[in-house]
Design a protein around this motif. Structure first.
Motif, PDB file in Angstrom:
ATOM      1  N   PHE A  17     -54.861  50.784 130.115  1.00  0.00           N
ATOM      2  CA  PHE A  17     -54.922  49.375 130.496  1.00  0.00           C
ATOM      3  C   PHE A  17     -53.498  48.837 130.587  1.00  0.00           C
ATOM      4  CE2 PHE A  17     -59.199  49.798 128.671  1.00  0.00           C
ATOM      5  CZ  PHE A  17     -59.945  49.206 129.683  1.00  0.00           C
ATOM      6  N   GLY A  18     -53.206  48.131 131.667  1.00  0.00           N
ATOM      7  CA  GLY A  18     -51.877  47.560 131.837  1.00  0.00           C
ATOM      8  C   GLY A  18     -51.606  46.426 130.866  1.00  0.00           C
ATOM      9  N   ASN A  19     -52.643  45.649 130.555  1.00  0.00           N
ATOM     10  CA  ASN A  19     -52.535  44.537 129.600  1.00  0.00           C
ATOM     11  C   ASN A  19     -53.679  44.624 128.585  1.00  0.00           C
ATOM     12  OD1 ASN A  19     -51.550  43.041 132.470  1.00  0.00           O
ATOM     13  ND2 ASN A  19     -50.235  42.748 130.703  1.00  0.00           N
ATOM     14  N   PRO A  20     -53.615  45.594 127.681  1.00  0.00           N
ATOM     15  CA  PRO A  20     -54.730  45.804 126.742  1.00  0.00           C
ATOM     16  C   PRO A  20     -54.974  44.632 125.794  1.00  0.00           C
ATOM     17  CG  PRO A  20     -52.804  47.097 126.089  1.00  0.00           C
ATOM     18  CD  PRO A  20     -52.512  46.535 127.449  1.00  0.00           C
ATOM     19  N   GLU A  21     -53.985  43.737 125.651  1.00  0.00           N
ATOM     20  CA  GLU A  21     -54.166  42.613 124.734  1.00  0.00           C
ATOM     21  C   GLU A  21     -55.322  41.695 125.144  1.00  0.00           C
ATOM     22  OE1 GLU A  21     -50.884  41.508 127.703  1.00  0.00           O
ATOM     23  OE2 GLU A  21     -51.443  43.245 126.485  1.00  0.00           O
ATOM     24  N   TYR A  22     -55.668  41.699 126.453  1.00  0.00           N
ATOM     25  CA  TYR A  22     -56.769  40.844 126.898  1.00  0.00           C
ATOM     26  C   TYR A  22     -58.131  41.357 126.438  1.00  0.00           C
ATOM     27  CZ  TYR A  22     -53.604  38.208 129.908  1.00  0.00           C
ATOM     28  OH  TYR A  22     -52.592  37.408 130.364  1.00  0.00           O
ATOM     29  N   LEU A  23     -58.192  42.613 126.008  1.00  0.00           N
ATOM     30  CA  LEU A  23     -59.459  43.163 125.514  1.00  0.00           C
ATOM     31  C   LEU A  23     -59.923  42.460 124.243  1.00  0.00           C
ATOM     32  CD1 LEU A  23     -58.834  46.972 126.126  1.00  0.00           C
ATOM     33  CD2 LEU A  23     -60.219  45.417 127.496  1.00  0.00           C
ATOM     34  N   TRP A  24     -58.996  41.762 123.574  1.00  0.00           N
ATOM     35  CA  TRP A  24     -59.376  41.001 122.379  1.00  0.00           C
ATOM     36  C   TRP A  24     -60.363  39.895 122.707  1.00  0.00           C
ATOM     37  CZ3 TRP A  24     -58.670  42.582 117.622  1.00  0.00           C
ATOM     38  CH2 TRP A  24     -57.630  43.472 117.339  1.00  0.00           C
ATOM     39  N   PHE A  25     -60.456  39.496 123.977  1.00  0.00           N
ATOM     40  CA  PHE A  25     -61.415  38.467 124.350  1.00  0.00           C
ATOM     41  C   PHE A  25     -62.859  38.913 124.129  1.00  0.00           C
ATOM     42  CE2 PHE A  25     -57.971  36.688 127.214  1.00  0.00           C
ATOM     43  CZ  PHE A  25     -57.833  35.511 126.485  1.00  0.00           C
ATOM     44  N   PHE A  26     -63.072  40.233 124.019  1.00  0.00           N
ATOM     45  CA  PHE A  26     -64.427  40.724 123.753  1.00  0.00           C
ATOM     46  C   PHE A  26     -64.941  40.248 122.395  1.00  0.00           C
ATOM     47  CE2 PHE A  26     -63.809  43.935 127.153  1.00  0.00           C
ATOM     48  CZ  PHE A  26     -65.018  43.757 127.805  1.00  0.00           C
ATOM     49  N   ILE A  27     -64.047  39.758 121.550  1.00  0.00           N
ATOM     50  CA  ILE A  27     -64.464  39.236 120.243  1.00  0.00           C
ATOM     51  C   ILE A  27     -65.420  38.055 120.406  1.00  0.00           C
ATOM     52  CG2 ILE A  27     -63.627  38.070 118.146  1.00  0.00           C
ATOM     53  CD1 ILE A  27     -61.114  39.744 118.321  1.00  0.00           C
ATOM     54  N   VAL A  28     -65.251  37.277 121.490  1.00  0.00           N
ATOM     55  CA  VAL A  28     -66.089  36.086 121.678  1.00  0.00           C
ATOM     56  C   VAL A  28     -67.477  36.433 122.207  1.00  0.00           C
ATOM     57  CG1 VAL A  28     -64.033  34.714 122.163  1.00  0.00           C
ATOM     58  CG2 VAL A  28     -65.352  35.625 124.071  1.00  0.00           C
ATOM     59  N   ILE A  29     -67.683  37.666 122.674  1.00  0.00           N
ATOM     60  CA  ILE A  29     -68.970  38.046 123.261  1.00  0.00           C
ATOM     61  C   ILE A  29     -70.123  37.887 122.274  1.00  0.00           C
ATOM     62  CG2 ILE A  29     -70.281  39.937 124.289  1.00  0.00           C
ATOM     63  CD1 ILE A  29     -68.217  38.650 126.146  1.00  0.00           C
ATOM     64  N   PRO A  30     -70.018  38.414 121.035  1.00  0.00           N
ATOM     65  CA  PRO A  30     -71.118  38.208 120.081  1.00  0.00           C
ATOM     66  C   PRO A  30     -71.369  36.731 119.795  1.00  0.00           C
ATOM     67  CG  PRO A  30     -69.640  39.936 119.308  1.00  0.00           C
ATOM     68  CD  PRO A  30     -68.971  39.274 120.467  1.00  0.00           C
ATOM     69  N   VAL A  31     -70.305  35.927 119.798  1.00  0.00           N
ATOM     70  CA  VAL A  31     -70.461  34.488 119.562  1.00  0.00           C
ATOM     71  C   VAL A  31     -71.296  33.856 120.676  1.00  0.00           C
ATOM     72  CG1 VAL A  31     -69.241  32.297 119.280  1.00  0.00           C
ATOM     73  CG2 VAL A  31     -68.276  34.390 118.324  1.00  0.00           C
ATOM     74  N   LEU A  32     -71.035  34.255 121.915  1.00  0.00           N
ATOM     75  CA  LEU A  32     -71.798  33.729 123.041  1.00  0.00           C
ATOM     76  C   LEU A  32     -73.271  34.106 122.938  1.00  0.00           C
ATOM     77  CD1 LEU A  32     -69.374  34.399 126.048  1.00  0.00           C
ATOM     78  CD2 LEU A  32     -69.896  32.210 124.956  1.00  0.00           C
ATOM     79  N   LEU A  33     -73.549  35.344 122.525  1.00  0.00           N
ATOM     80  CA  LEU A  33     -74.936  35.790 122.393  1.00  0.00           C
ATOM     81  C   LEU A  33     -75.668  34.990 121.317  1.00  0.00           C
ATOM     82  CD1 LEU A  33     -74.594  39.677 122.685  1.00  0.00           C
ATOM     83  CD2 LEU A  33     -75.718  38.137 124.291  1.00  0.00           C
TER      84      LEU A  33
END
Length: 340
Positions: free
Chosen positions: A4-20
Motif C-alpha cells: 500500500f502506498g499510504n497504509p496509514e489510511y487503513l486505520w479508517f477500518f476501525i470505524v467500520i464496527p462502529v458503523l455496524l
C-alpha cells in the motif's frame, strides 16, 4: 509484490464496527417506534410502497462503498518490474525485545514504539545491508529472514507487538543463538547483530553466548531502552492502569544497563542507551561503518503500478447502483413481472 502506498489510511477500518453497531441500534429503535403505531404486518398493508429490503440493500451498498473507498485511499500497488541490484554492505540481524516491560513509558510514547522508530530509522540508514528481524521475550522467533528488501523489513517491523511471543522473560541469549543461525554461509560477509532491549528479567548466560558469537565473527551490539530509575508498568497496552505485585505494590520496570554493557563488551560490540534523540542511531551507524562491506546481488521490485483506479471504478459503480435504488418500490417498474 504487493504493498500500500499510504497504509496509514487503513486505520479508517476501525470505524467500520462502529458503523455496524450504530446501524443495528437505529434499526432496533426504528422498529420499536413503528410498533407503537400498530403491528408490522398491518402497517405494511397500509404502506404497500414501502420496501424494507431496499433500505437494507442501500445500507450495505454504502457500507461496501466505504470499505472500497478506504482501500482506494491506501493506494494498493503491485510490483511489476524486477531488477538485479548490486549492494555493498554487511549482514545485519536485528532483535527486538517484545516483553511486557517494553510497554513502560519512560521514553515517549513507550519503549516498544520508540524501539520500532529507532530500528525503522536504522534500516533506512543501512539501506545497502541485508537485514533480518528477530522478536524475543521468554522465547525467540524469526520474524523475517535475512533479505535485501529493506522496505519489507520495515513493514514487518510495524506489525511487532508483545502478543507475538506469549512466553514472558528476556531471553537475550536465545535471541543471539537464533541470530547466529540466520546469517548466510558467506565467510567474507561481515556479520553483526543489533539487540534493542530493557534487559528486564534477564535469563541465561547471554554474555557468554555473545562471546561465542564474537569468536564466530558476529559482532553483538546492544541498544538499551528505558530508564535506570524505572517506570510503572502498564497493565495493558493503553496504559490506563498499572500492574501490581501480590502485595498490591505498583510494579516498576528498570533498564538493566550493567547487564547490557556486559553483553555488548563480550560480543565485541557497542552499548548505547536510546533516548528521544537520534544519538543511538548515530553511534551505532558509526560502529557498523567500521565493518568491512561485501558486494551482493539481489532481486528487487523497482517499479510499482498504482491500482487505486480499479477501486475507484468499483466505488463509482456501487454509488451509481445505490442512487438508482429507491427506499420504496419504484413506480415505473411496480407492475413489471420478470418471471411471469
Amino acid at each position: 509484490m504487493f504493498r500500500f502506498g499510504n497504509p496509514e489510511y487503513l486505520w479508517f477500518f476501525i470505524v467500520i464496527p462502529v458503523l455496524l453497531v450504530l446501524y443495528i441500534y437505529l434499526n432496533i429503535r426504528k422498529r420499536k417506534d413503528v410498533q407503537k403505531l400498530g403491528t408490522l404486518s398491518t402497517l405494511k398493508k397500509m404502506m404497500p410502497e414501502l420496501s424494507l429490503k431496499r433500505s437494507y440493500l442501500k445500507f450495505w451498498l454504502i457500507f461496501a462503498a466505504i470499505c472500497v473507498g478506504i482501500i482506494m485511499l491506501a493506494r494498493p500497488q503491485f510490483g511489476t518490474k524486477v531488477e538485479t541490484v548490486e549492494k555493498e554492505g554487511i549482514e545485519l540481524v536485528i532483535a527486538i525485545d517484545v516483553s511486557n516491560s517494553m510497554l513502560a513509558e519512560d521514553v515517549s510514547p513507550n519503549r516498544l514504539e520508540r524501539a520500532k522508530q529507532i530500528l525503522s530509522r536504522l534500516i533506512d540508514v543501512r539501506g545497502n545491508d541485508k537485514v533480518g528481524l528477530i522478536v524475543f521475550a521468554g522465547e525467540a522467533f524469526i520474524q523475517m529472514p535475512l533479505t535485501s528488501d529493506t522496505q519489507s523489513a520495515k513493514i514487518f517491523l510495524n506489525t511487532i507487538d508483545p502478543s507475538l511471543v506469549p512466553v514472558q522473560g528476556t531471553a537475550i541469549g536465545e535471541a543471539i543463538r537464533l541470530g547466529m543461525g540466520s546469517f548466510s554461509s558467506d565467510q567474507e560477509a561481515s556479520k553483526a547483530m543489533v539487540i534493542i532491549t530493557d534487559g528486564e528479567d534477564h535469563e541465561g548466560n547471554a554474555a557468554g553466548i555473545a562471546a561465542d558469537a564474537a569468536k564466530a565473527g558476529v559482532q553483538i551490539n546492544i541498544i538499551g531502552i528505558g530508564s535506570p530509575d524505572g517506570s510503572p508498568l502498564p497493565s495493558n497496552e493503553y496504559g490506563s492502569n498499572f500492574m501490581t505485585d501480590s502485595e498490591g505494590n505498583v510494579v516498576v520496570s528498570r533498564l538493566n544497563e550493567q547487564m547490557s554493557m556486559e553483553i555488548a563488551q563480550s560480543g565485541k560490540g557497542l552499548y548505547v542507551r536510546a533516548d528521544n534523540s537520534n544519538r543511538a542511531i548515530q553511534a551505532l551507524t558509526a560502529q557498523l561503518d567500521e565493518l568491512e562491506t561485501t558486494t551482493s546481488s539481489s532481486l528487487v521490485y523497482s517499479e510499482y503500478d498504482e491500482k487505486f483506479t480499479v477501486f475507484a471504478w468499483i466505488l463509482l459503480v456501487i454509488l451509481f447502483i445505490e442512487i438508482l435504488i429507491y427506499d420504496k418500490k419504484n413506480p415505473i417498474f411496480r407492475n413489471v413481472r420478470i418471471f411471469e
